[in-house]
Design a protein around this motif. Structure first.
Motif, mmCIF file in Angstrom:
data_model
loop_
_atom_site.group_PDB
_atom_site.id
_atom_site.type_symbol
_atom_site.label_atom_id
_atom_site.label_comp_id
_atom_site.label_asym_id
_atom_site.label_seq_id
_atom_site.Cartn_x
_atom_site.Cartn_y
_atom_site.Cartn_z
ATOM 1 N N VAL A 25 33.685 19.145 32.907
ATOM 2 C CA VAL A 25 33.112 20.331 32.274
ATOM 3 C C VAL A 25 31.715 19.994 31.780
ATOM 4 N N ASN A 26 30.735 20.869 32.080
ATOM 5 C CA ASN A 26 29.344 20.715 31.655
ATOM 6 C C ASN A 26 28.895 22.001 30.964
ATOM 7 N N PHE A 27 27.794 21.928 30.223
ATOM 8 C CA PHE A 27 27.318 23.106 29.491
ATOM 9 C C PHE A 27 25.798 23.096 29.419
ATOM 10 N N ILE A 28 25.180 24.255 29.656
ATOM 11 C CA ILE A 28 23.727 24.439 29.526
ATOM 12 C C ILE A 28 23.489 25.648 28.628
ATOM 13 N N SER A 29 22.546 25.536 27.693
ATOM 14 C CA SER A 29 22.265 26.671 26.808
ATOM 15 C C SER A 29 20.773 26.869 26.637
ATOM 16 N N HIS A 30 20.429 28.045 26.104
ATOM 17 C CA HIS A 30 19.058 28.321 25.705
ATOM 18 C C HIS A 30 19.049 28.866 24.288
ATOM 19 N N SER A 31 18.116 28.387 23.459
ATOM 20 C CA SER A 31 17.826 28.932 22.149
ATOM 21 C C SER A 31 19.068 28.961 21.251
ATOM 22 N N LEU A 32 19.399 30.142 20.685
ATOM 23 C CA LEU A 32 20.542 30.257 19.788
ATOM 24 C C LEU A 32 21.862 30.008 20.515
ATOM 25 N N GLU B 217 28.130 16.571 30.818
ATOM 26 C CA GLU B 217 26.736 16.816 30.446
ATOM 27 C C GLU B 217 26.627 18.072 29.585
ATOM 28 N N VAL B 218 25.877 17.968 28.492
ATOM 29 C CA VAL B 218 25.530 19.126 27.671
ATOM 30 C C VAL B 218 24.013 19.154 27.588
ATOM 31 N N CYS B 219 23.404 20.225 28.061
ATOM 32 C CA CYS B 219 21.944 20.344 28.078
ATOM 33 C C CYS B 219 21.536 21.528 27.215
ATOM 34 N N LEU B 220 20.829 21.271 26.132
ATOM 35 C CA LEU B 220 20.384 22.302 25.197
ATOM 36 C C LEU B 220 18.887 22.513 25.388
ATOM 37 N N THR B 221 18.482 23.666 25.909
ATOM 38 C CA THR B 221 17.059 23.947 26.093
ATOM 39 C C THR B 221 16.560 24.814 24.945
ATOM 40 N N ALA B 222 15.439 24.404 24.344
ATOM 41 C CA ALA B 222 14.836 25.120 23.216
ATOM 42 C C ALA B 222 15.863 25.492 22.159
ATOM 43 N N PRO B 223 16.733 24.571 21.736
ATOM 44 C CA PRO B 223 17.812 24.953 20.826
ATOM 45 C C PRO B 223 17.315 25.434 19.468
ATOM 46 N N ALA B 224 17.755 26.629 19.081
ATOM 47 C CA ALA B 224 17.424 27.202 17.773
ATOM 48 C C ALA B 224 18.464 26.724 16.764
ATOM 49 N N VAL B 225 18.433 25.430 16.527
ATOM 50 C CA VAL B 225 19.332 24.738 15.611
ATOM 51 C C VAL B 225 18.469 23.728 14.871
ATOM 52 N N ASN B 226 18.843 23.360 13.666
ATOM 53 C CA ASN B 226 18.040 22.419 12.907
ATOM 54 C C ASN B 226 17.935 21.056 13.594
ATOM 55 N N ALA B 227 16.788 20.420 13.437
ATOM 56 C CA ALA B 227 16.542 19.124 14.065
ATOM 57 C C ALA B 227 17.511 18.054 13.571
ATOM 58 N N GLU C 289 28.670 14.353 19.235
ATOM 59 C CA GLU C 289 28.148 13.657 20.415
ATOM 60 C C GLU C 289 29.232 12.848 21.131
ATOM 61 N N VAL C 290 30.293 12.510 20.432
ATOM 62 C CA VAL C 290 31.368 11.758 21.094
ATOM 63 C C VAL C 290 32.193 12.645 22.015
ATOM 64 N N LYS C 291 31.997 13.976 21.893
ATOM 65 C CA LYS C 291 32.740 14.911 22.735
ATOM 66 C C LYS C 291 32.087 15.105 24.092
ATOM 67 N N ALA C 292 30.952 14.454 24.344
ATOM 68 C CA ALA C 292 30.261 14.589 25.627
ATOM 69 C C ALA C 292 29.748 13.230 26.069
ATOM 70 N N GLU C 293 29.708 13.020 27.365
ATOM 71 C CA GLU C 293 29.152 11.765 27.873
ATOM 72 C C GLU C 293 27.685 11.652 27.511
#
Length: 308
Positions: free
Chosen positions: A137-144, A162-172, A183-187
């Motif tokens: 299972v993989n995941f890609i997101s944008h912003s919020l 793989e989890v890929c967060l593009t321009a994530p509107a989440v705190n740094a 982070e342990v829930k994803a490779e």
């Protein structure tokens, strides 16, 4: 392409996240490059999400979701554009995740993070209940939409690849606070960020501050993950800072890499009928193409050596 839909109603600004038993599936049979119109010819809707289980055996699932203030119609076309761009082989199954996030007025943002979080919980339930036969299972997101993915990781039992967060509107500092330990829930979790992102530079901090009135627990004036990358950064989280500058002082970098440059056709300014080029070397490409190049490599498991 399949779409997992947890919108609780059809009206912009009033939709809520449906329980898993009330979620829907849509299957789009239109050829790539054709505009998708929801509930029109070429779009079949199923009220039982278990229907998708039969298509998952030994497949590599790629869930991809949109951000805030994306209309229902545009969410179909933007996510279909991502699937088309990635050009993954038949071992992959790309599934669009549709969650409430349309904006009747700008103040809707103050509570939309709750919908994103609830959608993430629903997605985790879906993965644990119906995706057991999938190879990965993989995941890609944008912003919020990053909150959808991160909340999913908090709740899900299965480990993602793989989890890929593009321009994530989440705190740094999200990986040190609300999402500590996910982070342990994803490779691997990859953050694609741009300091030229004007939405996250100018609108995110005050919008996040205003959201505290509706239960936001993050530090309200912290910089966005989608501008600076993760700080602090866990070992399994990769920061990919796209070469760009908001001040436009360096002629060697692209000065236009902004919040809506990550997904092909995301703003619908480019017709979905336009054929997307193959990814090229990032040093010879515009930053928007570079981000897409990175997405492609993430999904084919050959990560380019971008700076951390």
């Amino acid at each position: 392409m399949w779409f997992f839909d947890v919108r609780g109603g059809p009206n912009p600004g009033t939709t809520t996240v449906a329980d898993l038993k009330s979620a829907r599936l849509h299957y789009v049979s239109k050829p790539d490059g054709k505009v998708i119109e929801p509930f029109a010819a070429g779009v079949q809707t199923y009220p039982d999400v278990a229907v998708l289980s039969a298509h998952m055996a030994n497949r590599r699932l790629v869930f991809v979701t949109h951000g805030y203030n994306v209309r229902f119609r545009d969410s179909f076309n933007a996510l279909a554009g991502v699937r088309q761009f990635l050009s993954l082989d038949e071992s992959y199954l790309v599934i669009g995740v549709l969650w409430p996030g349309e904006s009747a007025t700008p103040i809707n943002y103050m509570w939309e993070h709750k919908d994103a979080m609830a959608a993430g919980t629903r997605l985790a339930e879906f993965v644990d209940t119906h995706c057991g036969a999938a190879a990965e299972v993989n995941f890609i997101s944008h912003s919020l939409g990053a909150r959808v993915g991160l909340e999913c990781l908090k709740a899900v039992k299965r480990r993602f690849r793989e989890v890929c967060l593009t321009a994530p509107a989440v705190n740094a500092d999200a990986f040190a606070k609300r999402y500590k330990g996910v982070e342990v829930k994803a490779e691997r979790i990859s953050v694609l960020a741009s300091r030229a992102d004007k939405v996250l530079m100018l609108a995110y901090p005050p919008g996040n501050f205003a959201a505290t009135a509706f239960g936001e627990i993050d530090a309200p004036l912290t910089a966005a993950l989608g501008r600076t990358g993760a700080s602090p950064r866990p070992v399994s989280v990769a920061n990919y800072q796209i070469p760009s500058t908001f001040l436009w002082l360096d002629p060697a970098v692209d000065r236009n890499f902004d919040h809506m440059d990550y997904y092909p056709g995301q703003t619908m300014k480019t017709s979905p009928a336009v054929a997307l080029p193959e990814p090229t070397d990032r040093n010879n490409a515009r930053p928007a193409q570079a981000a897409r190049h990175n997405l492609w490599h993430l999904m084919t498991h050959a990560l380019p050596p971008w700076p951390r």
